[in-house]
Structures are given as structure tokens and as C-alpha cells.
Design an enzyme around this catalytic site. Structure first.
Site, PDB file in Angstrom:
ATOM      1  N   SER A 147       0.748  -1.143  -0.061  1.00 53.14           N
ATOM      2  CA  SER A 147       0.114   0.054  -0.122  1.00 53.14           C
ATOM      3  C   SER A 147       0.925   1.156   0.090  1.00 53.14           C
ATOM      4  O   SER A 147       2.128   1.074   0.478  1.00 53.14           O
ATOM      5  CB  SER A 147      -0.974  -0.170   1.175  1.00 53.14           C
ATOM      6  OG  SER A 147      -1.180   1.214   1.609  1.00 53.14           O
ATOM      7  N   TYR A 160      -1.888  -0.637  10.623  1.00 55.27           N
ATOM      8  CA  TYR A 160      -1.792  -0.904   9.176  1.00 55.27           C
ATOM      9  C   TYR A 160      -0.274  -0.388   8.518  1.00 55.27           C
ATOM     10  O   TYR A 160       0.508  -1.045   7.878  1.00 55.27           O
ATOM     11  CB  TYR A 160      -2.786  -0.513   8.558  1.00 55.27           C
ATOM     12  CG  TYR A 160      -3.049  -0.884   6.891  1.00 55.27           C
ATOM     13  CD1 TYR A 160      -3.523  -2.115   6.565  1.00 55.27           C
ATOM     14  CD2 TYR A 160      -2.737   0.125   5.937  1.00 55.27           C
ATOM     15  CE1 TYR A 160      -3.745  -2.591   5.448  1.00 55.27           C
ATOM     16  CE2 TYR A 160      -2.835  -0.234   4.710  1.00 55.27           C
ATOM     17  CZ  TYR A 160      -3.334  -1.476   4.308  1.00 55.27           C
ATOM     18  OH  TYR A 160      -3.378  -1.889   3.141  1.00 55.27           O
TER      19      TYR A 160
END
Lengths: 274, 341
Positions: A147, A160
Site C-alpha cells: 500500500s 496498518y
């Protein structure tokens, strides 16, 4: 100039987290572009079965196994099952990921750890399980769906951001290590917010400028990057600017830009997968 | 329309922060006082942690030293006490003549406390933190310094060692920060220091687990600093310390290309900690030593990957850890160093 693309006709593709989201689209895309066999791993049997049936209908051989990549023993066990039942995996797609999506003080300790185990350590275990055989065969590819948050953190998703930054480093180090291993390559995809149920409710401030990515497009670009042996792909390319700015600007300036762009508030409306 | 106005304000603020950064560079900002403040340092028994402890001690901070190795930690504490004694004699000798000098130093006497703690164990961290709060008081400085390296190739490395590296170098930051942050938030005062590594900004082959853990620590640090900013907690500062290869023996044997080696000598730990202390005490958000590392991390963002690979190969940096791994293996075989589990 058109680049030369690898043929996927002999490849057995294993996709972790293949039941839904980007993983599901990846499975379909690999099948469409001619992969020989598709193997899906995931935690929810229902989604896996649905995806598997969908792919089998198009004529590509597809198998699924229930496996939680955060659990080391289970990964090794299922890897053995895959080798026995389906054959040698030549393309490993580390796609499985979860997000807790809270600030540090509001995060649950076990949830923090779970994110690390699935998003980061899971990649260590799957790679350790399948890479040796790829090196023996001198044919293979390790793919990681990461990501853009791995390179540019935001508040409100500390679990995350930490895990994805780790996963990025793992892939970069692995890519450098495999440079001298002919036939075995690596690809890392760094997409911006993708329109799946994972980050449901997350709202960016300028959706016209930075619209959420379409998962089909991410899947298409991923398979293409694999076929052209591209090591790192940032989606969309405008995110490069963000990364460059980050390494250049003083912290104060960066904070103002983040604030203006709405990264400080985008996770306030986050709902996630229920 | 107001969005355009907002955009202008942001531009001005961005320019202003550049000006402020330039001003910092020209006029050295004053260092903040740490006297009497409580400072927790993890991994204080050796290497950089020990040096951080000594530097904080020289400035009169009260120290809570954490380490898994009791003997090494006690050694550091002994050195710290020595510094405290010197400080006391210094102040009393300089103030000789004035009558209340003796009383003044008696009013405040910094102390050092030692704790045996395995930072990878959540319960152990929380219990020790509780003990620190009870015995020492509210913590102002938290230096997350503890780090380990497995020193094996990915495919040869036992899984437990990979997990251990991640737990000590990365996950431990969750637990220590969660333990001390609530009080800092309440007081809106504190300072969290993350000791990462250049390998948290760029990677090299063969040390996947170490790079992953350090990148993770930096991801955590950045996300947390944005979180504090978003919550308007200006009183809590954060400093990220990224030293290049430091000569502490952790990466003994690591070598880049022979011709280039003189340009990138291993850092003197003392020098590295001095720079880091300066950055911490002037609330600088990030410090890389040597400065060339800023350039390297900038290059990494603008160059395509193939170009980076060429650069790495030219410097011999892509395989620089292989000699370290070989060295580690040899010394393990000869029982020189035990890899602690």
C-alpha cells in the site's frame, strides 16, 4: 515501445487472501491472462468457494484451501498440501491483509499484533515455504500487494502503516537479494486507497483529484507488472510526488500538507469490514 | 471559494516552515533542560543505549534503565552513578563560597533505577512500566532503543529468530509507548525517541527481517507523530534517530566495496549519540548520521529502481551484509558468540 511480456502458460499461481477484494480480482485476471492453475488461500471458506467456482467456469483449473497466513504452522502445513495435491507454486502473490484502523491508544493490543502477523510475518512464512522450490526450478515470482501507506503514514491506522512499512522493506530486501538468481523475480505493488470493503468508510478530502482506485485496474496492472518483470509499481503515479515531497520537506510543512489534503481526518469515518 | 484561501494559507505555512528550518540552521536553537526529568531507556545495557544513558545523566536526568541483561544494565547504572557524583562535586566546587550551594544540591539528587525487562513481552513491559511509575514518577523521555539482529539468511533463519527480531525492534514500540503515552497526553508534555537505523530508510540484501523491523518502527513513529499532530498535542515531541552502521559490534564484518569503504566509515557511537542528543534536546523531528544519508534517501525516492540497483552495485552496498552473515556464522560455529533466543 511495447515491452516483452512473459507467458504465464506454465505458471501455478497462489494468491493469499484470494476470496475477496483485490485478491479475487487478481485471481480472475491471472486466469484471464493464461495462468495454468490458480490456488486460493483465505480464512473464509464461503468467499473462497465462490471465487473458485467463478474461475473454474472460465476453464482454468482452480483450487482453494482454508489457511490463515498469520499462523506459521498452518502456512507450512497447507503449503505441503498444495505441493502434494496441485504441484509446485511458481507465482506467489502475498495479498492477504487486515486493518484495525484505530489510533494507538484506542487500539486493542491483540488486534495490533494480529495485523502484524497477517500483513508482515505472513509474508515471511509463505515466502519461506515456496521460495526454495522456485530457486531450485530457476523459475518463479514473488508478488506483494502493499500500500502507498507503507511509504507515507497517516494517523488512525497505526497498525496498518507499521505492518505495511515492514512488508515493503521485506520485499525490497528480497528483491535485492534475488537479483543474482536468474528466473526468480519480485514485484511490489503500492496502490492508493482501493475501492474494496477493506477500507470501507474511509473518505478522502478531494475525491475528484484522488479518486479511489478500481480493484480490477489494480489487478490488471499487477499481472502486467509480473509479466513485464517490473519491481515496483506505484498506483496512481501521482503518489510519487507525495513520496518525493516527504523526503524533501521539513516535518512542519509536511504536516500542513497532510492536514490540507485531509489525511488527518480521512480515517474518522472508517468503518472497515464488519 | 474558501478552499482557495485555505490553499494560500497552506502555501504560506509551507514556506514559513522552510524559513524556520533555515533559521534553525543559522541560529542554533537552545537545548531544553532535562534536569530532574525522568527518562526511560530500553536496551540500556550496551551500545547506543548505554551512551544515551550517560548523556542524559550528564545533564542531570533521573534514569530508569531497562535491559534484558541484568549485569550489563548494572554496569551502565554504575557508570551513571559515577557521573552523578562528578556532577555534584563540580557544582559544589563552582559554587564554593555561597552558603546555600550545599543545600541546593541536596534538595535535588538525580537517581538511577534499573529494571530487567524483555521488551518483546507485552505483559513484562506493562508490569515494568507500572513499577517505574510507582517508584520513579511520571516519565518525560522515552527512548525506544532496544534492538537485536538475527544475522542469518532468510531461508536459513529459524522462524523464532525472525519473530524475535520483529518483536524486539518493532512490536516493543507499541507496548512501551502505550504504557507511557497516556500520562504524556494528560500533561501534554513528553518526548518519544525512536532509535531506528539507516536500514529503516533503505534496505540491503540478506537482512530482510532486520530491515522489516526497522521500517516498521519508522512507520509506527511517523504514524504516531501525525496522530499527535492531528490531536493537537504540541507538547509531546518525537525524534527519529537513523544512524548509519555504528561501530558497536552489532554488524561486525559488514563491508561495502573496498574502494568506497573509506568514504563510508562505520560511525563512532559517541559521535552518533552526541548528534542524536543535540537533535532530541532541540526538538528536531529526525536526525540521520552521517548527513549523506539524507541525500541517499532522497535519491531513492526520485530514481527508478533499476538506477538504484546500479548505484547499489557500484557501492557494493547490495551485498554488504553477506560478509557480516558469513562472519556471524563462523563465530557461531566457533562458539564465540551465542545468538540469544
Amino acid at each position: 515501445m511495447p515491452q516483452k511480456r512473459k507467458d504465464l502458460g506454465v505458471d501455478v499461481v497462489l494468491i493469499t487472501g484470494g476470496g475477496r477484494g483485490i485478491g479475487r480480482h487478481l485471481a480472475k485476471e491471472f486466469a484471464k491472462q493464461g495462468a495454468k492453475k490458480i490456488i486460493l488461500w483465505g480464512r473464509t471458506e464461503k468467499c473462497l468457494r465462490e471465487t473458485c467456482e467463478e474461475i473454474s467456469m472460465t476453464g482454468t483449473e482452480c483450487h482453494y484451501f482454508v489457511c490463515d497466513v498469520g499462523n506459521r504452522e498452518e502456512v507450512y502445513e497447507q503449503a505441503k498440501v498444495v505441493r502434494e495435491k496441485v504441484g509446485d507454486v511458481t507465482i506467489l502473490v502475498n495479498n492477504a491483509a487486515v486493518v484495525h484502523g484505530k489510533s494507538l491508544m484506542n487500539s486493542d493490543d491483540d488486534a495490533l499484533l494480529k495485523t502484524q502477523h497477517i500483513n508482515t510475518l505472513g509474508q515471511f512464512w509463505t515466502t519461506k515455504a515456496f521460495l526454495p522450490r522456485m530457486l531450485e526450478l530457476r523459475h518463479g515470482h514473488v508478488v506483494c500487494i502493499n500500500s502507498i501507506l507503507s511509504l507515507s503514514s497517516i494517523p488512525g491506522a497505526i497498525d496498518y502503516c507499521t505492518s505495511k512499512a515492514s512488508a515493503y522493506a521485506f520485499m525490497e530486501s528480497l528483491t535485492l537479494g534475488l537479483l543474482d538468481c536468474p528466473g526468480v523475480d519480485c514485484t511490489t505493488i503500492l496502490p492508493f486507497h482501493t475501492d474494496t470493503e477493506m477500507f470501507q468508510g474511509m473518505r478522502v478530502r478531494f475525491p475528484q483529484l484522488f479518486p479511489p482506485l478500481n480493484p480490477e485496474m489494480v489487478a490488471h496492472r499487477t499481472v502486467d507488472a509480473v509479466r513485464t518483470n517490473t519491481a515496483f509499481v506505484v498506483l496512481p503515479w501521482t503518489m510519487h510526488v507525495l513520496v518525493i515531497l516527504k523526503s524533501l520537506l521539513p516535518q512542519g510543512a509536511l504536516e500542513e500538507i497532510h492536514k490540507f489534503a485531509g489525511s488527518y481526518t480521512c480515517m474518522n469515518t472508517f468503518k472497515g469490514r464488519t | 471559494m474558501h478552499i482557495a484561501a485555505e490553499f494560500c494559507v497552506v502555501c504560506v505555512k509551507v514556506l514559513w516552515s522552510f524559513a524556520a528550518a533555515a533559521a534553525r540552521w543559522l541560529v542554533k536553537p537552545r537545548e531544553k533542560r532535562v534536569q530532574g526529568r525522568v527518562c526511560v531507556i530500553t536496551g540500556a545495557g550496551s551500545g547506543l543505549g548505554r551512551l544515551f544513558a550517560l548523556h542524559f545523566a550528564r545533564r542531570g536526568a533521573t534514569l530508569a534503565l531497562w535491559d534484558i541483561n541484568r549485569t550489563a544494565n548494572e554496569e551502565t547504572a554504575e557508570l551513571v552513578r559515577e557521573i552523578y557524583r562528578q556532577n555534584t562535586t563540580d557544582t559544589s566546587s563552582t559554587c564554593a563560597g555561597s552558603e546555600d550551594s550545599g543545600e541546593k544540591s541536596a534538595v535535588f539528587q538525580p537517581r538511577v533505577y534499573t529494571y530487567v525487562c524483555d521488551v518483546s513481552q507485552r505483559e513484562s513491559v506493562y508490569a515494568t512500566a507500572q513499577q517505574v511509575r510507582r517508584e520513579v514518577g511520571d516519565v518525560t523521555f522515552l527512548v525506544n532503543n532496544a534492538g537485536v539482529v538475527s544475522g542469518r539468511h532468510l531461508l536459513e533463519c529459524p522462524d523464532e529468530l525472525i519473530e524475535r527480531t520483529m518483536m524486539v525492534n518493532c512490536h516493543a514500540h507499541f507496548w512501551t509507548t502505550k504504557a507511557f503515552l497516556p500520562k504524556m497526553l494528560e500533561l501534554n508534555e513528553g518526548h518519544i525517541v525512536t532509535v531506528a537505523s539507516s536500514l529503516g530508510l533503505f534496505t540491503t540484501a540478506g537482512v530482510e527481517d532486520y530491515c522489516a523491523s526497522k521500517f516498521g518502527a519508522i512507520g509506527f513513529h511517523e504514524s504516531l507523530s501525525h496522530e499527535l499532530k492531528a490531536a493537537d498535542k504540541d507538547g509531546i515531541k518525537m525524534t527519529l534517530v537513523c544512524p548509519f552502521l555504528v561501530d558497536t559490534g552489532m554488524f561486525k564484518g559488514c563491508q561495502i566495496r573496498k574502494e568506497m569503504a573509506p568514504f563510508f566509515p562505520p560511525l563512532n557511537p559517541e559521535h552518533c549519540v552526541e548528534k542524536a542528543m543535540r537533535a532530541i534536546l532541540t526538538d528536531q523531528p529526525m536526525v540521520c548520521t552521517p548527513r549523506a544519508m539524507y541525500a541517499v534517501s532522497f535519491m531513492k525516492t526520485i530514481l527508478p529502481f533499476d538506477a538504484i540497483v546500479c548505484m547499489y552495485r557500484f557501492l557494493g552496498a547490495d551485498k554488504c551484509m553477506f560478509s557480516f552473515l558469513a562472519h556471524r556464522k563462523e563465530s557461531t560455529n566457533n562458539n564465540e558468540s551465542k545468538i540469544s533466543m
